[in-house]
Design a protein around this motif. Sequence first.
Motif, short mmCIF file in Angstrom:
data_model
loop_
_atom_site.label_atom_id
_atom_site.label_comp_id
_atom_site.label_asym_id
_atom_site.label_seq_id
_atom_site.Cartn_x
_atom_site.Cartn_y
_atom_site.Cartn_z
N UNK A 29 -117.36 8.27 -11.92
CA UNK A 29 -118.74 8.64 -12.28
C UNK A 29 -119.32 7.80 -13.42
N UNK A 30 -118.72 6.68 -13.75
CA UNK A 30 -119.31 5.84 -14.79
C UNK A 30 -120.60 5.20 -14.24
N UNK A 31 -121.54 4.88 -15.12
CA UNK A 31 -122.85 4.39 -14.67
C UNK A 31 -122.79 3.17 -13.75
N UNK A 32 -121.93 2.22 -14.05
CA UNK A 32 -121.85 1.01 -13.21
C UNK A 32 -121.34 1.35 -11.81
N UNK A 33 -120.37 2.24 -11.72
CA UNK A 33 -119.86 2.63 -10.40
C UNK A 33 -120.91 3.41 -9.60
N UNK A 67 -129.00 11.14 -8.81
CA UNK A 67 -128.56 12.11 -7.80
C UNK A 67 -127.05 12.24 -7.86
N UNK A 68 -126.35 11.11 -7.90
CA UNK A 68 -124.89 11.12 -7.97
C UNK A 68 -124.38 11.69 -9.29
N UNK A 69 -125.03 11.32 -10.37
CA UNK A 69 -124.61 11.78 -11.69
C UNK A 69 -124.71 13.30 -11.82
N UNK A 87 -111.76 11.50 -10.30
CA UNK A 87 -111.23 10.19 -9.89
C UNK A 87 -110.18 9.71 -10.89
N UNK A 88 -110.51 9.78 -12.16
CA UNK A 88 -109.59 9.31 -13.20
C UNK A 88 -108.29 10.13 -13.20
N UNK A 89 -108.39 11.43 -12.94
CA UNK A 89 -107.20 12.29 -12.90
C UNK A 89 -106.28 11.93 -11.74
N UNK A 90 -106.85 11.48 -10.63
CA UNK A 90 -106.04 11.32 -9.42
C UNK A 90 -105.56 9.90 -9.18
N UNK A 91 -105.91 8.95 -9.99
CA UNK A 91 -105.46 7.60 -9.72
C UNK A 91 -103.93 7.49 -9.77
N UNK A 92 -103.27 8.29 -10.59
CA UNK A 92 -101.81 8.30 -10.64
C UNK A 92 -101.18 8.90 -9.39
N UNK A 93 -101.93 9.71 -8.67
CA UNK A 93 -101.43 10.34 -7.44
C UNK A 93 -101.99 9.66 -6.20
#
Length: 158
Positions: free
Chosen positions: A43-47, A77-79, A105-111
């Motif tokens: 959810x970062x602005x660039x993404x 809308x996405x934000x 997203x950040x939580x699940x990158x390890x999984x």
Amino acid sequence: MNVEAAIQALVDAGVEFVIVGGWSAILNGSSYITNDLDVCFARNPENLRRLVLALAPFHPRLRDLPEGLPFIWAQATLRNATMLTLDTDLGKVDLLAEVAGLGTFEDMTGGSVVTEAFGRQVRILDLKSLIKAKRAAGRNKDLIVLPELESLLEAEEP
């Protein structure tokens, strides 16, 4: 659903995302059939900007709403949404800011793992995380696939 074109558009635009749901199961070896693509996105602005640009050519609109209802496809809308179920010219695409049982997203990158799909390198949930998410969702369509996913997990463990 033209999942190939949807995934290629997202990857080619540099969108940070993890494929979750049915296509994650399929890419992990499941025989599950699905008619939509579920992705959890950063959810970062660039993404958010890249995601808007990637899907804009395919005319995203909210699913199951009356014809003619205004919908603005934009970063805001996405934000401001945690889940968007969209119809696009490519088919159904569900955008999730969080996944039950796993987080953002950040939580699940390890999984998650990177795999080859449709000529691109994509990130999908690993089987353990996918099983956890399906259990947390608790819907019949999620629970019914658990025995197969658990068998696939057993088969991959040494």
